[in-house]
Design a protein around this motif. Structure first.
Motif, PDB file in Angstrom:
ATOM      1  N   HIS A  93       0.989  -1.403   0.103  1.00 61.44           N
ATOM      2  CA  HIS A  93       0.121  -0.591   0.301  1.00 61.44           C
ATOM      3  C   HIS A  93       1.154   1.842  -0.199  1.00 61.44           C
ATOM      4  O   HIS A  93       1.604   1.593   0.861  1.00 61.44           O
ATOM      5  CB  HIS A  93      -0.906   0.237   1.245  1.00 61.44           C
ATOM      6  N   ARG A  94       0.900   2.071  -1.240  1.00 65.28           N
ATOM      7  CA  ARG A  94       1.541   3.414  -0.732  1.00 65.28           C
ATOM      8  C   ARG A  94       0.541   4.642  -1.121  1.00 65.28           C
ATOM      9  O   ARG A  94      -0.333   4.734  -2.290  1.00 65.28           O
ATOM     10  CB  ARG A  94       2.497   3.717  -1.781  1.00 65.28           C
ATOM     11  N   ILE A  95      -0.132   4.709   0.236  1.00 70.16           N
ATOM     12  CA  ILE A  95      -1.200   5.821   0.053  1.00 70.16           C
ATOM     13  C   ILE A  95      -1.102   6.976   0.626  1.00 70.16           C
ATOM     14  O   ILE A  95      -0.341   7.502   1.730  1.00 70.16           O
ATOM     15  CB  ILE A  95      -2.328   5.571   1.077  1.00 70.16           C
ATOM     16  N   VAL A  96      -1.592   7.783   0.143  1.00 67.41           N
ATOM     17  CA  VAL A  96      -1.664   9.667  -0.403  1.00 67.41           C
ATOM     18  C   VAL A  96      -2.425   9.871   0.715  1.00 67.41           C
ATOM     19  O   VAL A  96      -3.807   9.905  -0.275  1.00 67.41           O
ATOM     20  CB  VAL A  96      -0.624  10.310  -0.472  1.00 67.41           C
ATOM     21  N   VAL A  97      -2.460  10.669   2.319  1.00 68.05           N
ATOM     22  CA  VAL A  97      -3.926  11.402   2.903  1.00 68.05           C
ATOM     23  C   VAL A  97      -3.859  12.184   2.103  1.00 68.05           C
ATOM     24  O   VAL A  97      -3.097  13.043   2.769  1.00 68.05           O
ATOM     25  CB  VAL A  97      -4.418  10.105   4.135  1.00 68.05           C
ATOM     26  N   ARG A 137       3.950  11.075  -7.614  1.00 70.32           N
ATOM     27  CA  ARG A 137       3.873   9.785  -8.911  1.00 70.32           C
ATOM     28  C   ARG A 137       5.224   9.755  -9.858  1.00 70.32           C
ATOM     29  O   ARG A 137       5.482   8.293  -9.912  1.00 70.32           O
ATOM     30  CB  ARG A 137       2.715   9.707  -9.620  1.00 70.32           C
ATOM     31  N   LYS A 138       5.698  10.459  -9.640  1.00 62.35           N
ATOM     32  CA  LYS A 138       7.288  10.090 -10.810  1.00 62.35           C
ATOM     33  C   LYS A 138       7.898   9.644  -9.723  1.00 62.35           C
ATOM     34  O   LYS A 138       8.370   8.739 -10.697  1.00 62.35           O
ATOM     35  CB  LYS A 138       7.508  11.823 -10.945  1.00 62.35           C
ATOM     36  N   GLN A 139       7.832   9.767  -8.320  1.00 65.82           N
ATOM     37  CA  GLN A 139       9.335   8.815  -7.521  1.00 65.82           C
ATOM     38  C   GLN A 139       8.643   7.240  -7.961  1.00 65.82           C
ATOM     39  O   GLN A 139       8.912   6.623  -7.046  1.00 65.82           O
ATOM     40  CB  GLN A 139       9.421  10.098  -6.567  1.00 65.82           C
ATOM     41  N   ALA A 140       6.637   7.359  -7.075  1.00 68.45           N
ATOM     42  CA  ALA A 140       6.347   6.445  -6.938  1.00 68.45           C
ATOM     43  C   ALA A 140       5.491   5.781  -7.795  1.00 68.45           C
ATOM     44  O   ALA A 140       3.482   6.649  -7.120  1.00 68.45           O
ATOM     45  CB  ALA A 140       5.582   6.376  -5.122  1.00 68.45           C
ATOM     46  N   PRO A 141       4.871   5.294  -8.838  1.00 65.37           N
ATOM     47  CA  PRO A 141       3.666   5.032  -9.897  1.00 65.37           C
ATOM     48  C   PRO A 141       2.538   4.559  -9.034  1.00 65.37           C
ATOM     49  O   PRO A 141       1.572   5.408  -9.343  1.00 65.37           O
ATOM     50  CB  PRO A 141       4.317   5.085 -10.840  1.00 65.37           C
ATOM     51  N   ASP A 142       2.852   3.953  -8.437  1.00 63.04           N
ATOM     52  CA  ASP A 142       1.130   3.015  -7.236  1.00 63.04           C
ATOM     53  C   ASP A 142       0.796   3.972  -7.002  1.00 63.04           C
ATOM     54  O   ASP A 142       0.296   3.336  -5.560  1.00 63.04           O
ATOM     55  CB  ASP A 142       1.993   1.942  -7.676  1.00 63.04           C
ATOM     56  N   THR A 143       1.110   5.308  -6.335  1.00 65.18           N
ATOM     57  CA  THR A 143       0.606   5.557  -5.059  1.00 65.18           C
ATOM     58  C   THR A 143      -0.620   6.189  -5.404  1.00 65.18           C
ATOM     59  O   THR A 143      -1.360   6.687  -6.341  1.00 65.18           O
ATOM     60  CB  THR A 143       1.035   7.275  -5.211  1.00 65.18           C
ATOM     61  N   VAL A 144      -1.603   6.111  -4.460  1.00 60.57           N
ATOM     62  CA  VAL A 144      -3.317   5.330  -4.021  1.00 60.57           C
ATOM     63  C   VAL A 144      -3.364   7.238  -3.751  1.00 60.57           C
ATOM     64  O   VAL A 144      -3.003   6.995  -2.526  1.00 60.57           O
ATOM     65  CB  VAL A 144      -3.913   5.238  -4.060  1.00 60.57           C
ATOM     66  N   PHE A 145      -3.791   7.872  -4.199  1.00 58.90           N
ATOM     67  CA  PHE A 145      -4.916   9.727  -3.541  1.00 58.90           C
ATOM     68  C   PHE A 145      -6.439   9.049  -2.534  1.00 58.90           C
ATOM     69  O   PHE A 145      -6.573   9.238  -3.165  1.00 58.90           O
ATOM     70  CB  PHE A 145      -4.796  10.670  -4.012  1.00 58.90           C
ATOM     71  N   LEU A 146      -5.799   9.426  -1.535  1.00 59.61           N
ATOM     72  CA  LEU A 146      -7.552   9.065  -0.467  1.00 59.61           C
ATOM     73  C   LEU A 146      -7.270  10.706  -0.051  1.00 59.61           C
ATOM     74  O   LEU A 146      -7.087  11.133   0.562  1.00 59.61           O
ATOM     75  CB  LEU A 146      -6.976   8.465   0.658  1.00 59.61           C
ATOM     76  N   HIS A 147      -8.729  11.310  -0.571  1.00 62.73           N
ATOM     77  CA  HIS A 147      -9.383  13.153  -0.260  1.00 62.73           C
ATOM     78  C   HIS A 147     -10.232  12.865   0.217  1.00 62.73           C
ATOM     79  O   HIS A 147     -11.464  12.593   0.564  1.00 62.73           O
ATOM     80  CB  HIS A 147      -9.297  13.338  -2.152  1.00 62.73           C
ATOM     81  N   LEU A 148      -9.686  13.448   1.366  1.00 59.02           N
ATOM     82  CA  LEU A 148     -10.382  13.836   2.909  1.00 59.02           C
ATOM     83  C   LEU A 148     -11.248  15.235   2.449  1.00 59.02           C
ATOM     84  O   LEU A 148     -10.717  15.876   2.592  1.00 59.02           O
ATOM     85  CB  LEU A 148      -9.801  13.579   4.339  1.00 59.02           C
ATOM     86  N   HIS A 149     -12.429  15.289   1.834  1.00 60.95           N
ATOM     87  CA  HIS A 149     -13.392  16.122   1.452  1.00 60.95           C
ATOM     88  C   HIS A 149     -14.632  16.822   2.885  1.00 60.95           C
ATOM     89  O   HIS A 149     -14.755  16.026   3.264  1.00 60.95           O
ATOM     90  CB  HIS A 149     -14.044  15.741   0.362  1.00 60.95           C
TER      91      HIS A 149
END
Length: 759
Positions: A4-8, A92-104
């Motif tokens: 898991h590569r997740i950016v919150v 993503r240039k460094q970690a292409p498979d990153t998934v973004f979790l947007h807290l709205h």
């Protein structure tokens, strides 16, 4: 393995740190706040209310991407605002498979949350600027949006569901992630009030990273000098210590100096498994655990705890590494043969509660040991990883019952053994291969899923001594040190090399092995335990009693308790030939044999007790002749002796004319050096082996181990006196003469599963 590569992501106030940390915990991966990666120049700008330029952000975003790309096996959850598409592209240039979790969230929700925060460098005034900058996720971006208007648990559940849908999972990976359980310091066993809770949080917030890491360690003090303590406290900021026993006055002064030099009060541990003995050289030996379980009077265990509490508190100790709640199922297991209350869960629960209640009358907290439970394997975790091989159902019925009862009774901390539990681990991790079975100190399924989850333990967890081979054979030192904390232990018992171990722990935190959440949960439990003792309310001169408090140690009152316990617990295991009583009138001439295990790591004379035995026999009116082996005679200056010459001299047809009875007193010790303990005779066919049981009445008295009949089945009279103390020896001599009745009891382990031992 799923990675898991997740950016919150989201604007200030949306809960990136809170939600990110909780999501990471559920996924079983590290969490990192991206703000911690900002260079100091960026932090200064934001604190001053100055928006960052893109030139400020690019190096930071590259670092964020690099952290994600270099994450460990399970991946990483990272909090980062990532407001623009270009910023996300940089990551993503460094970690292409990153998934973004947007807290709205709506502006009103975000504004309310931002205005309620303190201690953060993002002023609420920047919220409008952030909302204007925000570019929502586009259709070609891997990610999803979660509404923060709902309760936090719903936000986390939604995030996890979306992650499961977006991130590919390895087959069979479901259900293998460890759970984590945050401490509740207002609940048992801490029960902290508002002031204590505030002290815990304020103390943590005031600590440097190095001080936080130091709190995880319990030092074994290898010296008494002030210079030694200065080095430990100044360099490693330890949370607790266990000193090397010595005279009570020296121990107390040592503890007083240590407390005076520590910014945060120390947990001071001792090993009062037998009363005050073991905590200082002049402490009172009351009984072993087995001894306290070898009489119908359960109050013996309470008395042992009471004396332990009074004497260790007088030294300045506040933490007892006791009671021992292992169950002695395997008679070959000698590491707990005298250190277990017995061989059933019921006797262990009853006596452990009594001990706990007794020691709790003093300002002391307890660490029961050794989870998940010793006594099944015959091996000793000091020298090899041992295993509790019970099925989950059997473990739950026995050891699980013990832990539930004692946790419910209020025990504050648990020492975890370097003991694996293969079938229990597989209950939580189906299909776990043999090669992946780890000692409990490294097994999150045992520490989190079982101990925290099913057993509901909210207290502090510490490792057993980290120098034991049961732990060190499992992993490289640099890996296992932080892995114990990551798995769910809160404190690490003893440095091997202080500088190395401290750095290993620090590196483990910096690399994400120990998450921020896990570190702070451990710190809260450590400081919470200190606060539960009221240490935070005491001045430095109140942390250790005055010198005159030492008068209780080894006092006449405590020695009288020890004598009473000895009288109650000396046990007649068998007297099948009807040899007893033996008195100076009926059998005046006694041949006395002493059996020991040889000198152990304490370097004490292993046969010193024999002089006490002789003194008590002579005082009773016997004529005593002490047997000496060839080695002992050579040490005394004799020449021309060997085992054959001694045997020829000893084993003659007139033995019964020279002696009226033979007494064998065995005080065989040695656990922590050997995986099993048996009698070791001076030579093959040695003259001291009870060949003479066929010639004269022979009485075998054990002063320590209960399992010696396997080695001396030929003796027809066997007594277990439990201890080499003068009180126990005097009581045994009195009972041999018939001056008082045997009152002690025993369990079937004494017969060692062999028919001939009963004859």
């Amino acid at each position: 393995m799923t990675k898991h590569r997740i950016v919150v992501m989201g604007v200030s106030g949306c809960g990136k740190t809170t939600i990110g940390d909780l999501v990471a915990r559920e996924l079983g991966v590290p969490f990192l706040d991206g703000d911690s990666l900002h260079p100091v120049e960026n932090v200064a700008k934001m604190a001053a209310g100055t928006p960052l330029t893109d030139e400020d952000r690019w190096p930071w975003l590259a670092t964020v991407g690099s952290e994600l790309a270099n994450a460990g096996n399970g991946g990483l959850v990272l909090a980062c605002s990532a407001l623009r598409r270009s910023y996300r592209d940089a990551i993503r240039k460094q970690a292409p498979d990153t998934v973004f979790l947007h807290l709205h969230g709506s502006k009103d929700v975000l504004k309310a949350r931002t205005e309620g925060r303190t201690g953060h460098f993002m002023p609420p005034a920047l919220l409008d600027s952030q909302l204007a900058t925000l570019e929502p996720l586009e259709a070609d971006e891997a990610g999803f949006v979660v509404d923060i208007a709902v309760p936090v648990d719903e936000v986390v559940a939604s995030a996890l569901a979306n992650i499961a849908a977006v991130v590919p999972s390895d087959e069979g990976a479901v259900g293998t992630r460890p759970r984590h359980f945050d401490v509740d310091l207002s609940a048992a066993p801490f029960n902290l009030d508002g002031g204590a809770l505030a002290w815990v949080e304020e103390t943590i917030s005031s600590m440097t990273l190095e001080e936080k890491i130091g709190q995880l360690f319990i030092n074994h003090n290898n010296g008494y000098s002030p210079e030694y303590l200065d080095g430990v406290l100044e360099n490693y900021h330890v949370g607790g210590m266990r000193y090397r026993p010595g005279p009570s006055a020296a121990v107390q002064e040592h503890i007083r100096y240590a407390q005076s030099k520590s910014r945060v009060p120390l947990l001071i541990a001792s090993n009062p498994e037998m009363g005050g003995a073991g905590s200082c050289d002049d402490g009172t030996f009351v009984s072993t655990h087995l001894q306290a379980g070898s009489h119908p009077d359960k109050n013996i265990a309470r008395q042992m705890g009471q004396v332990a509490g009074v004497e260790t508190a007088a030294l300045g100790c506040n933490w007892a590494f006791a009671p021992i709640v292992d169950i002695h199922y395997n008679w070959r297991n000698t590491v707990i043969s005298t250190r277990s209350f017995g061989n059933t869960p019921e006797i262990v629960v009853e006596r452990a509660k009594e001990y706990f209640d007794g020691i709790s009358e003093s300002p002391t907290v307890c660490a029961m040991k050794h989870f998940p439970g010793d006594g099944v394997d015959e091996r000793d975790q000091h020298v090899v990883t041992s295993y509790n091989t019970f099925s989950y159902a059997e473990w739950d019925r026995t050891y699980g019952h013990v832990y539930r009862e004692l946790i419910g009774h209020g025990v504050q901390s648990i020492m975890v053994g370097h003991i694996g539990a293969p079938e229990v681990s597989r209950h939580f991790r189906p299909g776990l291969p043999d090669a992946d079975i780890l000692p409990a100190t490294l097994a999150p399924e045992l520490l989190q899923d079982l101990l925290r989850g099913e057993l509901g333990f909210n207290g502090l967890v510490l490792t057993d001594a980290s120098l034991m081979v049961g732990l060190t054979q499992a992993q490289k030192r640099k890996d296992l040190v932080p892995a114990t904390i990551a798995a769910g232990c809160d404190m690490f018992l003893f440095f091997r090399n202080p500088a190395e171990d401290f750095q290993f722990m620090l590196d483990g935190y910096k690399s994400g092995v120990i998450t921020e959440q896990r570190l702070h949960d451990a710190l809260r439990r450590i400081l919470g335990l200190k606060a539960s003792l009221g240490l935070h309310r005491k001045s430095l001169d109140e942390l250790v009693p005055p010198v005159d408090a030492l008068s209780v140690i080894g006092s006449d009152a405590h020695r009288a308790i020890a004598a009473e316990v000895a009288d109650k617990t000396v046990t007649l295991v068998k007297d099948t030939a009807g040899n007893l009583p033996i008195t100076p009138e009926t059998h005046p001439r006694i041949r006395l044999y002493g059996i020991s295990g040889g000198a152990d790591f304490t370097r004490a004379d292993p046969l010193a007790y024999l002089e006490t035995v002789k003194e008590e026999l002579v005082a009773a009116g016997f004529e005593v002749s002490v047997f000496r082996t060839a080695e002992q005679r050579e040490a005394a200056g004799e020449t021309g002796v060997n085992f054959m010459s001694v045997l020829a001299e000893e084993a003659t047809a007139d033995y019964a004319e020279r002696y009226d009875a033979a007494f064998v007193f065995a005080n065989v010790k040695g656990f922590a050096q050997e995986a099993a303990i048996r009698i070791k005779w001076s030579s093959p066919m040695a003259a001291e082996i009870p060949w003479y049981a066929t010639e004269v009445p022979t009485v075998f008295v054990s002063l320590n181990q209960p399992n010696h009949l396997i080695d001396v089945p030929m003796v027809k009279t066997a007594i277990h006196a439990h201890a080499g103390s003068r009180e126990a020896i005097r009581a045994a001599v009195a009972k041999i003469q018939g001056k008082s009745e045997f009152q002690g009891t025993f369990n079937e382990n004494v017969f060692c599963d062999s028919f001939d031992t009963r004859l």
